[in-house]
Design an enzyme around this catalytic site. Structure first.
Site, PDB file in Angstrom:
ATOM      1  N   GLU A   1       3.920  13.432  -4.489  1.00 38.06           N
ATOM      2  CA  GLU A   1       3.190  13.296  -3.235  1.00 38.06           C
ATOM      3  C   GLU A   1       3.855  14.182  -2.187  1.00 38.06           C
ATOM      4  O   GLU A   1       5.001  13.938  -1.801  1.00 38.06           O
ATOM      5  CB  GLU A   1       3.208  11.830  -2.771  1.00 38.06           C
ATOM      6  CG  GLU A   1       2.310  11.602  -1.576  1.00 38.06           C
ATOM      7  CD  GLU A   1       2.410  10.188  -1.019  1.00 38.06           C
ATOM      8  OE1 GLU A   1       3.527   9.649  -0.929  1.00 38.06           O
ATOM      9  OE2 GLU A   1       1.359   9.628  -0.662  1.00 38.06           O
TER      10      GLU A   1
ATOM     11  N   GLU B   1       0.873  -1.175   0.000  1.00 40.58           N
ATOM     12  CA  GLU B   1       0.000   0.000   0.000  1.00 40.58           C
ATOM     13  C   GLU B   1       0.908   1.221   0.000  1.00 40.58           C
ATOM     14  O   GLU B   1       1.569   1.505   1.011  1.00 40.58           O
ATOM     15  CB  GLU B   1      -0.925  -0.002   1.209  1.00 40.58           C
ATOM     16  CG  GLU B   1      -2.055  -1.002   1.028  1.00 40.58           C
ATOM     17  CD  GLU B   1      -2.978  -1.089   2.214  1.00 40.58           C
ATOM     18  OE1 GLU B   1      -3.735  -2.057   2.275  1.00 40.58           O
ATOM     19  OE2 GLU B   1      -2.910  -0.197   3.088  1.00 40.58           O
TER      20      GLU B   1
HETATM   21  P1  NAD Z   1       8.586   4.957   4.112  1.00 42.32           P
HETATM   22  O1  NAD Z   1       8.449   4.153   2.881  1.00 42.32           O
HETATM   23  O2  NAD Z   1       9.715   5.908   4.209  1.00 42.32           O
HETATM   24  O3  NAD Z   1       8.697   4.031   5.397  1.00 42.32           O
HETATM   25  C1  NAD Z   1       7.708   3.072   5.708  1.00 42.32           C
HETATM   26  C2  NAD Z   1       8.335   1.962   6.509  1.00 42.32           C
HETATM   27  O4  NAD Z   1       9.283   1.272   5.688  1.00 42.32           O
HETATM   28  C3  NAD Z   1       9.102   2.423   7.736  1.00 42.32           C
HETATM   29  O5  NAD Z   1       8.854   1.522   8.788  1.00 42.32           O
HETATM   30  C4  NAD Z   1      10.543   2.351   7.283  1.00 42.32           C
HETATM   31  O6  NAD Z   1      11.463   2.157   8.335  1.00 42.32           O
HETATM   32  C5  NAD Z   1      10.498   1.132   6.384  1.00 42.32           C
HETATM   33  N1  NAD Z   1      11.590   1.039   5.399  1.00 42.32           N
HETATM   34  C6  NAD Z   1      12.263   2.043   4.797  1.00 42.32           C
HETATM   35  N2  NAD Z   1      13.191   1.546   3.952  1.00 42.32           N
HETATM   36  C7  NAD Z   1      13.089   0.192   4.001  1.00 42.32           C
HETATM   37  C8  NAD Z   1      13.767  -0.882   3.377  1.00 42.32           C
HETATM   38  N3  NAD Z   1      14.741  -0.664   2.478  1.00 42.32           N
HETATM   39  N4  NAD Z   1      13.410  -2.146   3.663  1.00 42.32           N
HETATM   40  C9  NAD Z   1      12.409  -2.385   4.543  1.00 42.32           C
HETATM   41  N5  NAD Z   1      11.742  -1.417   5.202  1.00 42.32           N
HETATM   42  C10 NAD Z   1      12.069  -0.133   4.928  1.00 42.32           C
HETATM   43  O7  NAD Z   1       7.181   5.706   4.283  1.00 42.32           O
HETATM   44  P2  NAD Z   1       6.811   6.806   5.370  1.00 42.32           P
HETATM   45  O8  NAD Z   1       7.496   8.067   4.981  1.00 42.32           O
HETATM   46  O9  NAD Z   1       6.989   6.225   6.736  1.00 42.32           O
HETATM   47  O10 NAD Z   1       5.230   6.942   5.149  1.00 42.32           O
HETATM   48  C11 NAD Z   1       4.641   7.780   4.226  1.00 42.32           C
HETATM   49  C12 NAD Z   1       4.277   7.024   2.952  1.00 42.32           C
HETATM   50  O11 NAD Z   1       3.356   5.968   3.259  1.00 42.32           O
HETATM   51  C13 NAD Z   1       3.550   7.893   1.938  1.00 42.32           C
HETATM   52  O12 NAD Z   1       4.060   7.646   0.649  1.00 42.32           O
HETATM   53  C14 NAD Z   1       2.102   7.417   2.035  1.00 42.32           C
HETATM   54  O13 NAD Z   1       1.335   7.635   0.889  1.00 42.32           O
HETATM   55  C15 NAD Z   1       2.301   5.962   2.316  1.00 42.32           C
HETATM   56  N6  NAD Z   1       1.069   5.395   2.881  1.00 42.32           N
HETATM   57  C16 NAD Z   1       0.308   4.586   2.079  1.00 42.32           C
HETATM   58  C17 NAD Z   1      -0.895   4.059   2.571  1.00 42.32           C
HETATM   59  C18 NAD Z   1      -1.788   3.216   1.691  1.00 42.32           C
HETATM   60  O14 NAD Z   1      -2.671   2.566   2.218  1.00 42.32           O
HETATM   61  N7  NAD Z   1      -1.590   3.177   0.385  1.00 42.32           N
HETATM   62  C19 NAD Z   1      -1.285   4.330   3.887  1.00 42.32           C
HETATM   63  C20 NAD Z   1      -0.479   5.163   4.667  1.00 42.32           C
HETATM   64  C21 NAD Z   1       0.711   5.675   4.150  1.00 42.32           C
END
Ligand code: NAD
Length: 503
Positions: free
Chosen positions: A397, A266
């Site tokens: 975004e 997601e």
């Molecule tokens: P992010 O992708 O930076 O981080 C999300 C998670 O992934 C964190 O726990 C982070 O530590 C982990 N992560 C980062 N790099 C990784 C890797 N290489 N391997 C494994 N895990 C890793 O996202 P964010 O900044 O925390 O959240 C915002 C984003 O989430 C926005 O793009 C938003 O649209 C998205 N989001 C999507 C939904 C949906 O349902 N589509 C819902 C909520 C948020």
């Protein structure tokens, strides 16, 4: 004492344990520090003061957590669905009993306003109830009879799974993944976001106090590039449910490829709300502003592009700007606050950079466009007008309370603009013309669409995006399809001719 001061005092009491004891991992039922002993600091977005020290997980912590999950999976996957249901209902009740603690903690950790977070805790409980109720029938299959065969399908829990969540509404989002995984009979290793780790710890404690066996849900804190990466690469983890940015999703897909990981993503969005001139404009203004300025705009389903028919573009944008100007920005625990501080100075810097970019590209700042105060990550709800869809503010975004308004002439142009982005999570459509609604929704590239409505979730309905917004669907039975393997057993209905070889 004012309501705000009273709330702050209560929140401080809830946070005290994290201040003194830190936020540790939770593995096999035990609160445990990182094997390395390393901690990192989590700060409050309200004043940038330290909130808590957090265990910094590395691959060895992930190894321990996965071993615990694998061990627990052996019995949890065999626990009858009815028993799993009973335990998960108790978890829902326990979440409800501690809803205030969860909500206050979440507000302080994420900066999200209490008026929304109070409901987020309750929605977490609702997720547990909804998926718990399906645990008893999750393994049920179908009998597919044809002239020659009886095929019987069944579902089995896939194994220990990893859940990786973002920082925007961490409690609600993690329950949305963890509840169906547990209901399906999987054991879980959860890696929450480094910016907002507190309520994940509450969840695992609440779940175990309510009767979830030790090791069925494990928590490893830390950063994506070490703890997160190790989880996605671990051979004993059979699937990864990930919510976060699109580019992180593609990294996770690559990291999981050698172990053939099943993934559910997601991801981000740049969702249009399309307003035709025949719409109920009062309701459309309310819905458009709610969907971008609630939850600080830090919401994957936010309507961050406002596409308005040119004949009503000016007056409609003026009304949106008026609402934006009236919104109270303030302390997340103030009951009147709508927009609290953004999660972290790093994210705030990103959001603020779009104010300059918008002006450089020729858009007009019709509301907001400024930081509020010196301390904390507060920004004004913002509206860009006179924008075109090729501008960065229309394509990227921003993930803040920032709306980009673009005019369109007719139906076809609205569809073209709506689809002309990498993302495809949600779309919102406002028109009184039913046939037009059917034509337009048929052509919009989005996983979820709402007609004449803001985003209102229905848990049995599918949730997920197309294009760069995700892979797979959650909700209802779709969640179980992800956390379970479907197997088939075939019985011939009569003795049939088997090919004879070598004779
Ligand atoms: P992010 O992708 O930076 O981080 C999300 C998670 O992934 C964190 O726990 C982070 O530590 C982990 N992560 C980062 N790099 C990784 C890797 N290489 N391997 C494994 N895990 C890793 O996202 P964010 O900044 O925390 O959240 C915002 C984003 O989430 C926005 O793009 C938003 O649209 C998205 N989001 C999507 C939904 C949906 O349902 N589509 C819902 C909520 C948020």
């Amino acid at each position: 004492m004012s309501a705000l001061n009273e709330n702050i005092a209560r929140a401080q009491a809830y946070l005290e344990r994290f201040r003194t004891g830190g936020v540790l991992h939770h593995i096999a039922g035990e609160s445990t520090p990182a094997a390395s002993g390393e901690m990192f600091e989590s700060i409050s977005p309200i004043d940038l003061e330290p909130l808590a020290k957090v265990a910094k997980g590395d691959p060895s912590d992930i190894d321990r957590a996965v071993a615990a999950a694998k061990h627990a999976f052996a019995s949890w996957s065999k626990t009858p669905g009815k028993e799993r249901r009973a335990i998960l209902i108790k978890v829902a009740e326990a979440i409800e009993a501690r809803a205030e603690e969860i909500a206050f903690t979440e507000c302080m950790d994420t900066g999200q306003a209490l008026r929304f977070m109070a409901k987020a805790a309750l929605r977490g409980a609702e997720n547990f109830r909804f998926f718990a109720d399906q645990a008893p029938t999750a393994e049920d299959g179908q009998a597919l009879r044809n002239a020659n065969q009886m095929n019987v399908t069944a579902r089995r829990p896939i194994g220990p799974v990893g859940v990786i969540t973002p920082w925007n509404t961490p409690f609600m989002l993690s329950t949305w993944k963890i509840a169906p995984a547990l209901a399906a009979g999987c054991a879980v290793v959860h890696k929450p976001a480094e910016f907002s780790p507190l309520t994940a710890k509450l969840l695992v404690e609440i779940a175990e106090e309510a009767g979830l066996p030790k090791g069925v849900l494990n928590l490893v804190n830390g950063f994506g590039e070490d703890a997160g990466k190790a989880l996605t690469e671990h051979p004993d983890i059979k699937a990864i449910a990930f919510v976060g940015e699109s580019r992180t999703g593609s990294m996770i897909m690559a990291q999981g490829a050698p172990s053939l990981k099943r993934v559910h993503f997601e991801l981000g969005g740049k969702n249009p709300v399309i307003v035709f001139d025949d719409a109920d404009l009062d309701r459309a203004v309310d819905a458009a502003t709610f969907m971008i300025y609630s939850l600080n705009g830090e919401r994957c389903t936010s309507s961050s592009r406002l596409l308005v028919q040119r004949s009503i573009y000016e007056p409609f944008c003026a009304r949106v700007a008026e609402v934006a100007d009236r919104i109270k920005v303030g302390h997340p625990l103030d009951p009147d606050t709508v927009v609290g501080p953004l999660i972290h100075p790093v994210h705030e810097k990103k959001v603020l950079s779009y104010f300059d970019k918008a002006v450089e590209e020729g858009a007009t700042i019709a509301a907001g466009g400024a930081k509020v105060g010196e301390a904390g990550c507060f920004v004004r709800p913002t509206l860009f007008t006179n924008a075109t869809n090729s501008m960065a503010v229309a394509q990227e975004e921003i993930f803040g309370p920032v709306l980009t308004a673009i005019p369109f002439e007719d139906e076809q142009e609205a569809i073209n603009i709506a689809n002309d982005v990498d993302y495809g999570l949600t779309a919102y459509l406002w028109t009184q013309d039913l046939e037009r609604a059917l034509r337009v929704t048929d052509q919009l590239e989005a996983g979820m669409m709402w007609v004449n409505s803001e985003n209102v979730r229905h848990l049995p309905a599918p949730f997920g995006g197309v294009k760069a917004s995700g892979i797979g669907r959650d909700g209802g039975d779709w969640s179980f399809d992800f956390y379970m393997e479907t197997i088939n057993v075939c019985f011939p209905r009569a003795s049939h001719r088997i090919p004879k070889l070598g004779g």
